[in-house]
Each structure stands twice: as structure tokens, then as C-alpha cells.
Motif scaffolding. Structure first.
Motif, PDB file in Angstrom:
ATOM      1  N   ARG A   1      19.868  38.331 -17.289  1.00 54.42           N
ATOM      2  CA  ARG A   1      18.568  38.985 -17.441  1.00 54.42           C
ATOM      3  C   ARG A   1      18.653  40.149 -18.432  1.00 54.42           C
ATOM      4  N   ILE A   2      19.755  40.866 -18.408  1.00 53.65           N
ATOM      5  CA  ILE A   2      19.953  41.953 -19.371  1.00 53.65           C
ATOM      6  C   ILE A   2      20.116  41.367 -20.773  1.00 53.65           C
ATOM      7  N   ALA A   3      20.924  40.311 -20.905  1.00 49.64           N
ATOM      8  CA  ALA A   3      21.125  39.678 -22.208  1.00 49.64           C
ATOM      9  C   ALA A   3      19.807  39.147 -22.760  1.00 49.64           C
ATOM     10  N   HIS A   4      18.993  38.555 -21.898  1.00 51.36           N
ATOM     11  CA  HIS A   4      17.712  38.012 -22.337  1.00 51.36           C
ATOM     12  C   HIS A   4      16.776  39.125 -22.787  1.00 51.36           C
ATOM     13  N   ALA A   5      16.775  40.247 -22.090  1.00 47.17           N
ATOM     14  CA  ALA A   5      15.922  41.371 -22.469  1.00 47.17           C
ATOM     15  C   ALA A   5      16.305  41.895 -23.857  1.00 47.17           C
ATOM     16  N   VAL A   6      17.601  41.936 -24.153  1.00 52.57           N
ATOM     17  CA  VAL A   6      18.046  42.401 -25.465  1.00 52.57           C
ATOM     18  C   VAL A   6      17.709  41.367 -26.536  1.00 52.57           C
ATOM     19  N   GLU A   7      17.830  40.082 -26.204  1.00 51.49           N
ATOM     20  CA  GLU A   7      17.395  39.035 -27.144  1.00 51.49           C
ATOM     21  C   GLU A   7      15.931  39.228 -27.522  1.00 51.49           C
ATOM     22  N   GLU A   8      15.099  39.480 -26.532  1.00 52.64           N
ATOM     23  CA  GLU A   8      13.674  39.685 -26.805  1.00 52.64           C
ATOM     24  C   GLU A   8      13.448  40.927 -27.653  1.00 52.64           C
ATOM     25  N   LEU A   9      14.154  41.995 -27.353  1.00 53.37           N
ATOM     26  CA  LEU A   9      14.010  43.239 -28.111  1.00 53.37           C
ATOM     27  C   LEU A   9      14.384  43.034 -29.572  1.00 53.37           C
ATOM     28  N   PHE A  10      15.457  42.286 -29.817  1.00 53.04           N
ATOM     29  CA  PHE A  10      15.958  42.091 -31.180  1.00 53.04           C
ATOM     30  C   PHE A  10      15.316  40.890 -31.882  1.00 53.04           C
ATOM     31  N   ALA A  11      14.449  40.148 -31.157  1.00 56.07           N
ATOM     32  CA  ALA A  11      13.836  38.936 -31.719  1.00 56.07           C
ATOM     33  C   ALA A  11      14.900  38.004 -32.291  1.00 56.07           C
ATOM     34  N   TYR A  12      15.952  37.791 -31.504  1.00 53.98           N
ATOM     35  CA  TYR A  12      17.074  36.950 -31.936  1.00 53.98           C
ATOM     36  C   TYR A  12      17.592  36.165 -30.749  1.00 53.98           C
ATOM     37  N   GLU A  13      17.763  34.854 -30.915  1.00 55.44           N
ATOM     38  CA  GLU A  13      18.315  34.021 -29.854  1.00 55.44           C
ATOM     39  C   GLU A  13      19.750  33.650 -30.186  1.00 55.44           C
ATOM     40  N   ARG A  14      20.618  33.828 -29.207  1.00 50.71           N
ATOM     41  CA  ARG A  14      22.036  33.527 -29.401  1.00 50.71           C
ATOM     42  C   ARG A  14      22.227  32.075 -29.815  1.00 50.71           C
ATOM     43  N   ARG A  15      23.119  31.851 -30.763  1.00 47.39           N
ATOM     44  CA  ARG A  15      23.321  30.520 -31.332  1.00 47.39           C
ATOM     45  C   ARG A  15      24.611  29.882 -30.811  1.00 47.39           C
ATOM     46  N   GLY A  16      24.547  28.574 -30.631  1.00 50.91           N
ATOM     47  CA  GLY A  16      25.756  27.805 -30.357  1.00 50.91           C
ATOM     48  C   GLY A  16      26.229  27.880 -28.909  1.00 50.91           C
ATOM     49  N   THR A  17      27.050  26.899 -28.556  1.00 46.05           N
ATOM     50  CA  THR A  17      27.676  26.853 -27.237  1.00 46.05           C
ATOM     51  C   THR A  17      28.963  27.662 -27.268  1.00 46.05           C
ATOM     52  N   VAL A  18      29.154  28.510 -26.279  1.00 45.96           N
ATOM     53  CA  VAL A  18      30.409  29.259 -26.183  1.00 45.96           C
ATOM     54  C   VAL A  18      31.516  28.284 -25.796  1.00 45.96           C
ATOM     55  N   TRP A  19      32.585  28.239 -26.612  1.00 48.46           N
ATOM     56  CA  TRP A  19      33.696  27.306 -26.368  1.00 48.46           C
ATOM     57  C   TRP A  19      34.640  27.908 -25.337  1.00 48.46           C
TER      58      TRP A  19
END
Length: 229
Positions: free
Chosen positions: A201-219
Motif C-alpha cells: 500500500r505504501i509502494a502503491h501510494a508512491v507510484e501514484e504520487l510519482f505517476a510511475y508504475e514499476r516495470r518488469g517481474t522481480v527475478w
């Protein structure tokens, strides 16, 4: 979680600023569950980057006993072609603008940084993270043998040659070692660290703030190995 981002002469500014801003925002969103500061092996000082002489200030000494996580950026400079950098020049002399990246990375081996990173890698309660060529700093110091890691795509062969298992992925998680690929992957790494350490939920809130979605699958080294395509 207290994070120290290690600066060294010739560092890449985006490798530093992208995760710094993400983690700082995560600290705000989590009401202080995350803190982040810039540090150097030499202690508080002005540190010059490899991009246009941009300077950032390290406000603390790099200290594995103080940090829960140490993050190492890569360098910014000339990429060059294979064999273009004379071996005797790598890591020697004083810093100057627009040097070859292998020279900048190699020069960190002449500082206290490798010894501090070894202490961090040996500490059971400290996680080490890298962006871009930061994993090569660890690898050149002999700290990644047998470990899975990633780096900028131009450095994957070099990473593999050090005895590490190079993975072509945006973020690689080996538990106490988390590595990011090219420079903009610092955003993805920072967001993943927030998700892993504080919660989605914290990570998602920062994604929204920065208008950026994390890319790729974490290996991660889990699950069945894929068949060859």
C-alpha cells in the motif's frame, strides 16, 4: 528501515536520486518507517558526479552498523568499446570529467568502500542494494561470486566474468542482496524495496504520487526453471 546511499567520485546522479526520492516519499507515506541519507566512505563531504560535474553532499559516513540497508549506485562517464580502456589505467590517478566508466568503478577499489561493503555483506541484519554499475563495484571487490545479480545491459558480460551469475532482469532479489539494472531501474528498485520492507500500500501510494508504475517481474531463484524457448 534506515538506508544509506553511498556516494563516490564519478557516481551517476540518477542512480542516486531516483531511489532516494522514492524511499524518502515512502518514509513520508509510512510516517517515518523509512529514512534515507547520502553517505560516503570518507564521511561528510561534497561528492562530484560523473555527469557535468554535478555535486551532491554526503551528510554522513557510510556505516554498516548504523544502516539497515546500503545502496550503491553506478558511475556516469564514457562507455567505450571492449578493449578501449588500457588495463593499467583502470582505477588509477585522480578523478577527471568524462572518464571511462570502468575506470571510475575501478577507482572505488582504492578507497575504503570495498571494506565497508564487505562488512555490510557479512552483517546478518544488513541488506545491500545496487543500481546499474553498483553491482560491478561489489563484483570487482570479489563480493558477488556465486550470487545472482543484474547491472546495466552493457556490463552483464563483465559481471558474469567476475564469478557472479548475471541475470537479464530489471530487479533481482537474493534476500540480503537486491540489484537493479540500467539507470532508470532505480525507480523500480526503490518501489520494490518499499513493497518488500514496508508493504504494497505504501509502494502503491508512491507510484501514484510519482505517476510511475514499476516495470518488469522481480527475478528470484524460486519456482521451476523455464524451458528453453
Amino acid at each position: 528501515m534506515h538506508v544509506q546511499i553511498s556516494l563516490f567520485d564519478g557516481f551517476d546522479p540518477l542512480d542516486v536520486i531516483a531511489p532516494y526520492e522514492v524511499l524518502y516519499a515512502g518514509g513520508t507515506a509510512s510516517e517515518g518507517a523509512v529514512s534515507v541519507e547520502l553517505a560516503s566512505a570518507e564521511g561528510p563531504r561534497e561528492v562530484i558526479s560523473g555527469t557535468g560535474g554535478l555535486v551532491l553532499r554526503a551528510t554522513a559516513a557510510l556505516d554498516p552498523e548504523r544502516a539497515d540497508m546500503i545502496l550503491v549506485p553506478g558511475a556516469s562517464g564514457r562507455v567505450g568499446e571492449p578493449g578501449e580502456v588500457p588495463e593499467e589505467e583502470a582505477g588509477t590517478g585522480e578523478w577527471k570529467q568524462n572518464e571511462f566508466i570502468p575506470v571510475l568503478l575501478g577507482r572505488t577499489l582504492t578507497t575504503e568502500l570495498p571494506a565497508l561493503l564487505k562488512r555490510a555483506m557479512d552483517a546478518p541484519d544488513v541488506t545491500v542494494a545496487t543500481v546499474c554499475g553498483g553491482s560491478l563495484v561489489l563484483a570487482m571487490a570479489g563480493l558477488l561470486e556465486g550470487r545472482h545479480a543484474t547491472t546495466h545491459h552493457t556490463g552483464l558480460d563483465m559481471l558474469d566474468a567476475t564469478g557472479a551469475h548475471a541475470v537479464r532482469a530489471r530487479v533481482v532479489d537474493e534476500g540480503d542482496l537486491i540489484t537493479g539494472a540500467g539507470v532508470t531501474s532505480g525507480l523500480d528498485l526503490g518501489l520494490y524495496l518499499l513493497e518488500r520492507e514496508v508493504g504494497p500500500r505504501i509502494a502503491h501510494a508512491v507510484e501514484e504520487l510519482f505517476a510511475y508504475e514499476r516495470r518488469g517481474t522481480v527475478w528470484r531463484a524460486k519456482g521451476p526453471a523455464p524451458a528453453t524457448f
